[in-house]
Write an enzyme that holds these catalytic residues in place. Structure first.
Site, PDB file in Angstrom:
ATOM      1  N   GLN A 198      22.487 -41.207 -29.304  1.00  0.00           N
ATOM      2  CA  GLN A 198      23.650 -41.282 -30.201  1.00  0.00           C
ATOM      3  C   GLN A 198      23.374 -42.162 -31.418  1.00  0.00           C
ATOM      4  O   GLN A 198      24.180 -42.210 -32.342  1.00  0.00           O
ATOM      5  CB  GLN A 198      24.873 -41.809 -29.443  1.00  0.00           C
ATOM      6  CG  GLN A 198      25.342 -40.899 -28.316  1.00  0.00           C
ATOM      7  CD  GLN A 198      25.869 -39.551 -28.803  1.00  0.00           C
ATOM      8  OE1 GLN A 198      26.188 -39.376 -29.982  1.00  0.00           O
ATOM      9  NE2 GLN A 198      25.935 -38.589 -27.892  1.00  0.00           N
ATOM     10  N   SER A 248      17.624 -36.463 -28.792  1.00  0.00           N
ATOM     11  CA  SER A 248      17.924 -35.018 -28.781  1.00  0.00           C
ATOM     12  C   SER A 248      18.258 -34.562 -30.189  1.00  0.00           C
ATOM     13  O   SER A 248      19.141 -35.150 -30.825  1.00  0.00           O
ATOM     14  CB  SER A 248      19.147 -34.740 -27.901  1.00  0.00           C
ATOM     15  OG  SER A 248      18.769 -34.329 -26.628  1.00  0.00           O
ATOM     16  N   CYS A 284      30.122 -33.295 -20.616  1.00  0.00           N
ATOM     17  CA  CYS A 284      29.621 -32.903 -19.294  1.00  0.00           C
ATOM     18  C   CYS A 284      30.714 -32.993 -18.250  1.00  0.00           C
ATOM     19  O   CYS A 284      30.728 -32.250 -17.296  1.00  0.00           O
ATOM     20  CB  CYS A 284      28.479 -33.804 -18.866  1.00  0.00           C
ATOM     21  SG  CYS A 284      27.211 -33.881 -20.086  1.00  0.00           S
TER      22      CYS A 284
END
Ligand code: PLP
Length: 751
Positions: A183, A203, A330
């Site tokens: 993040q 990511s 999630c």
């Protein structure tokens, strides 16, 4: 136009990244391991992106691997660290991770700890109310730790970790240190080489690159074990032909970051967040931030509104085409409180009502302005529905029946706009505040609070509800019925009662009569636990009257007939209502006692055998099992958008029903079908009352329900089918999958 405020879950792909990916697929498609010119070009591209990533991350030393994303990076780091610890002469005792880490971290630690046979003790590093790690705790445990995992910034709250403080707490410890940088990428300067960080995974899709591309930084000298062995790619550290289109796209994002222009600076992002926070505070007075904004990424806000669940707020925002998230993506499909907020020690209501709003650093002023405007509209819609607990608002007169359900228990609110009177049947303590707020906001008189039976294990919450609306309870019996009254009247509506001893000695049904109803018979009946969908109430409690149960059922049958809708006190599988005809087909015991094939003593004995030794839920399962076996299976009832159009072509009488809540209906779009289509809006909470109307339609009339995602409409279609209307349908995937005009100019805003 969609306003996407869920950037911490994922982001759209930046236009220049899309172009770079397409070029890597169409033109520069080489395999970087090939030694011909096409391969060399691909290698040069890859090397260029790696060099750029090193500059952006401040990682001039160490190794930087391309891999599929942070989850793979985390596995690789944990495997590397734990493999090295296994070979240590003096094994450490502890593996530590921050209590608010993304699940990928503790799960990877547990997985590899067991698989490698290390079996070290795994402990969560506590965090304070501000979400930051407890550094004193860490300092105390670090000397015994072999691996410490701490994220740079939290995905749910945006809380930024004190990496320098953590480094200081680790001084003198030999523990390896992983920092999850997912993040932080593009939002915080990480200066990896300047810190003693051993591993840092990233990511691409959290910063405008596509899914499937990520990075792992490994400090020079940090132990390494490959997760994937094979063709020797990435210096044999990560085998498998590289994802070149992903790498090219990530390169374009990193270039935009380095060159400036596309990404807003910190001060601008802080100002945008301030604007959003102000809009939220205005729309939802009483809202609280779940983490102090000044300690968080400038692109994340996590908040809660007293009295409003995160599901309700999510549905509301989605109806306004504002995409936000409850906690993390999630866990969004599971209605569970956020473990991150729990770890921070927030009260239960805050952890259960959290909403996360996150935007990406390419957001612009027009995007934020539009987001704020929609937030304002959401607040207005809630006030109009009397759902904002802190603001009286302009009430819309509410009329008819609303069902509330809490853990399978049903509570009904019957309201009459003409007389401004309301009755609550089977009040539940969880709803006291909400019902009282609603009654106050609507300015309705609470005519009665009725229970269908008393409970052995708890007292009724009726007195609490009466007290909450500051009304005297009056002269009523134990179930709330006014002494000496034949009926409770709400304008043209009339409730009468029918004693049905069985489940308890005082079990009572309330029959709703409507002066406006032709024929004069009851419109529906509230039957408590006497008859539930798929089951009868238990009758083996101390306060039960098992021998009276059979006669009560016959009395009910005489009063309501086989087809009247019965509204139960419990509904464990979303059936909303039932009828004696439906239940007789499902429950042989009921059919037998009503038909006189079983006398009251025989019925009581058979029922006792069924109940013996069964817990309530098991009893429910046995009864429901009997129902399903006896020919009432669920039938697929989903329609695609094309299927809906076709059905409409053959049935112009088709009825389209929006089952979203009024505060969503007020904001949201509906399927565009062209021409005149019969439409109704009946929230799922209003379904019990409407079912009777739809059952009275000619048998071949299609009734098609829709909602946001297809879940609620599927419940409505199944409920109507179970009651015998074979032409009940649900729009599969809901409005979310309804075809929209191409994004075009909107795409920029979505970014
Ligand atoms: N770590 C953090 C902080 C995240 O937010 C996420 C994704 O939500 C991950 C790790 C896992 O990333 P991915 O699913 O891309 O592998």
């Amino acid at each position: 136009m969609e306003i996407y405020l869920d950037a911490n879950a994922t982001t759209p792909v930046l236009p220049q990244a899309r172009e770079a990916a397409l070029a890597a697929m169409a033109e520069d498609f080489g395999n970087p391991s090939s030694i011909h010119s096409t391969g060399l070009k691909a290698r040069a591209l890859m090397d260029g992106v790696r060099a750029r990533a090193r500059r952006v991350l401040g990682a001039d030393g160490g190794r930087l691997l391309f891999l599929s994303g942070a989850t793979e990076g985390i596995q690789t780091a944990v495997l590397s660290a734990l493999s090295a610890l296994r070979d240590h002469a003096e094994r450490p005792e502890l593996l530590l991770y921050g209590a608010t880490e993304h699940k990928a971290v503790p799960e990877a630690i547990r997985h590899w700890n067991a698989l490698l046979g290390l079996n070290l003790q795994v402990l969560a590093i506590p965090v304070g109310r501000d979400g930051r790690h407890d550094l004193a705790w860490l300092r105390e445990h670090a000397p015994r730790a072999g691996l410490v995992c701490t994220m740079a910034a939290n995905n749910e709250t945006g809380v930024i970790s004190d990496l320098d403080g953590i480094a200081a707490a680790l001084a003198g410890s030999t523990a390896l240190w992983m920092v999850d940088g997912v993040q932080a990428l593009g939002k915080l300067p990480l200066r990896l080489a300047e810190r003693r960080i051993d591993y840092a995974p990233f990511s691409g899709h959290k910063l405008y690159a596509p899914k499937g591309i990520g990075l792992l930084y490994v400090r020079d000298g940090a132990p390494f074990t490959a997760l994937l062995a094979g063709g020797g790619q990435e210096g044999a550290l990560r085998a498998g032909t590289e994802n070149m289109s992903g790498i090219a796209a990530l390169g374009a994002v990193l270039a935009a970051l380095e060159e400036g222009g596309s990404f807003r600076d910190h001060a601008t992002l802080v100002a945008y967040r301030g604007q959003l926070a102000a809009a939220l505070q205005k729309a939802f007075p009483g809202m609280v931030f779940n983490a102090p904004p000044e300690a968080c990424l400038p692109t994340t806000l996590n908040f809660a509104v007293p009295g409003l669940s995160s599901k309700l707020l999510l549905d509301l925002f989605d109806a306004a085409e504002l995409r936000v998230s409850g906690g993390s993506a999630c866990s969004a499909s599971k209605a569970q409180p956020s473990y991150v907020l729990e770890a921070m020690g927030l009260p239960g209501w805050q952890t259960a009502s959290a909403v996360r709003l996150s935007f990406g650093p390419v957001a612009d002023r027009a995007f934020i302005d539009e987001a704020c405007a929609r937030i304002r509209v959401c607040g207005e819609s809630l006030r109009e529905s009397c759902l904002d607990p802190s603001a009286p608002g302009q009430a819309l007169p509410a009329d008819g029946l609303t069902r509330f359900i809490v853990d399978g228990a049903c509570c009904y609110l019957l309201a009459d706009a003409a007389s401004r009177r309301a009755v609550v049947i089977d009040p539940l303590p969880e709803l006291t505040g909400r019902l009282a707020q609603w009654l106050r906001c609507q300015d309705y008189e609470l005519a009665a609070v009725l229970d269908t039976h008393s409970h052995g294990d708890h007292a009724s919450s009726a007195p609490a509800l009466v007290a909450a609306v500051e009304k005297a309870r009056g002269d009523v019996d134990a179930l709330g019925w006014p002494h000496g009254a034949d009926a409770v009247e709400l304008g043209a509506l009339r409730l009468t009662r029918l004693a049905l001893p069985g489940h308890t000695q005082d079990s009572t049904a309330y029959l709703l009569q409507d002066e406006g109803k032709p024929g004069g018979g009851p419109r529906l009946a509230f039957v408590g636990d006497t008859v539930m969908p798929g089951a009868l109430g238990r009758s083996d409690f101390a306060q039960s009257a098992p021998r009276a149960y059979g006669a009560s059922l016959r009395r009910l049958a005489q009063a309501v007939g086989p087809q009247l809708l019965l509204l139960p006190g419990h509904d464990y599988d979303d059936r909303f209502a039932t009828t004696l005809a439906v239940e007789c087909a499902a429950q042989p015991l009921l059919a037998d006692v009503l038909a006189g094939r079983l006398d009251d003593a025989g019925f009581a004995a058979a029922k006792a055998r069924l109940e013996q030794g069964l817990a309530l839920t098991e009893y429910q399962t046995v009864a429901c099992g009997a129902r399903i076996d006896s020919g009432c299976p669920l039938v697929a009832s989903e329609l695609s958008p094309e299927g809906l159009r076709n059905l409409l072509g053959g049935h112009p009488d088709l009825l389209l029903v929006d089952v979203r809540e009024p505060y969503e209906q007020r904001l949201g779009q509906a399927p565009e079908l062209g021409g005149a289509v019969r439409r109704e809006a009946v929230a799922l909470s209003g379904l019990p009352d409407a079912l009777g109307r739809w059952l009275a339609l000619p048998a071949g009339t299609p009734v098609v329900f829709f909602c946001r995602s297809g879940n609620r409409s599927a419940q409505a279609a199944q409920a109507l089918r179970r009651l015998g209307h074979g032409q009940a349908w649900s729009l599969g995937g809901g409005l979310a999958l309804w075809p929209r005009p191409p994004a075009g100019a909107d795409a920029a805003c979505a970014i």
